[in-house]
Enzyme design. Sequence first.
Site: not given
Ligand code: COA
Length: 323
Positions: A113, A250, A280
Amino acid sequence: MIRSVVRGYGAALPKRVMTNRDLEDIVETSDEWIVQRTGITQRYIAGEGETTASLGEQAARAALDNAGLTPDDIDLVLVATSTPDNTFPATAVDIQRRLGMNHGYAFDMQAVCSGFVYAMATADLHIRGGMARRALVIGAETFSRILDWKDRTTCVLFGDGAGALVLEAEEGTGTTADRGVLTAQLRSDGAHKDKLYVDGGPSSTGTVGHLRMEGREVFKHAVGMITDVIEGAFEATGTTADDLDWLVPHQANRRIIDGSAKKLGIPSEKVVVTVDLHGNTSAASIPLALSVACADGRIKKGDLVMLEAMGGGFTWGSVLVRW
Ligand SMILES: CC(C)(COP(=O)(O)OP(=O)(O)OC[C@H]1O[C@@H](n2cnc3c(N)ncnc32)[C@H](O)[C@@H]1OP(=O)(O)O)[C@@H](O)C(=O)NCCC(=O)NCCS
């Protein structure tokens, strides 16, 4: 001194839009969850015949048109991508071929990215070093082809697309009043390799593999890395957040964008956000966002524009440009 000045911009998106509602039919998710956690409402997904090279070519042609130039005027084609059409040759040489260029040189950069920021920094060095007078810098991706469409934690986040800039050498005075790239700050830390990666490759599995990510871990590091390289750019140029006209981050996640801007004291009116519409798109996200903000008249000649990105590796970086 020589500066690398932006002469033109262009973008390309696949025909097919996939909304959050469409995703509800593929994995157990909801529009509400995706919007709340990421700010994404839709993304574009490449269809048959649409590839990283075809989207990159389209964006490159648009950037050339915008610059009033032709492929004959270009010396260097630099493509940032992690989703090349082939393992080799580089997507850049395919785009060179598609543009009908058989002069100059072309190669790919792979910093996930952060790829576009790395490519801008590299093109700037080639231009300032006198190897190229005009460069096409392209970010092009088809992440939909490396997603695990059964994994709701990743497949809802990414989209496909391409964007491009034309850079040209111009004599500057060496001050921040010059147009062009004023500084580039690049960093990486391979200790985080396993937090965001693709579980395949020519030399390991012999397969393409799928994107794997520890989302929470990436989130935890993101704001710190972004503010580090933006502060680095301010320090290197003696500028401050108040001097900025635009922050073009980004486009990974609305919460990361807002968190970084807030920490740096950059008001939200100065931040270009397109993650809601594009998702993204990895190395394509910055030039796509730039194209939107240039086309709608927000970014104008003379504006001070900060580009920043972080991604797999981890890699992260910033480029400060006087437009
Ligand atoms: C990926 C992201 C959105 C997840 O959000 P989060 O608040 O951290 O969520 P978590 O991973 O803690 O998951 C929370 C819950 O949602 C659930 N969940 C995950 N993806 C889901 C989806 N697409 N839809 C619904 N529920 C989802 C998980 O299973 C978890 O459930 P649980 O509490 O029963 O275990 C967040 O971590 C993020 O933005 N990270 C950075 C990712 C990124 O930008 N990467 C690219 C960098 S270049």
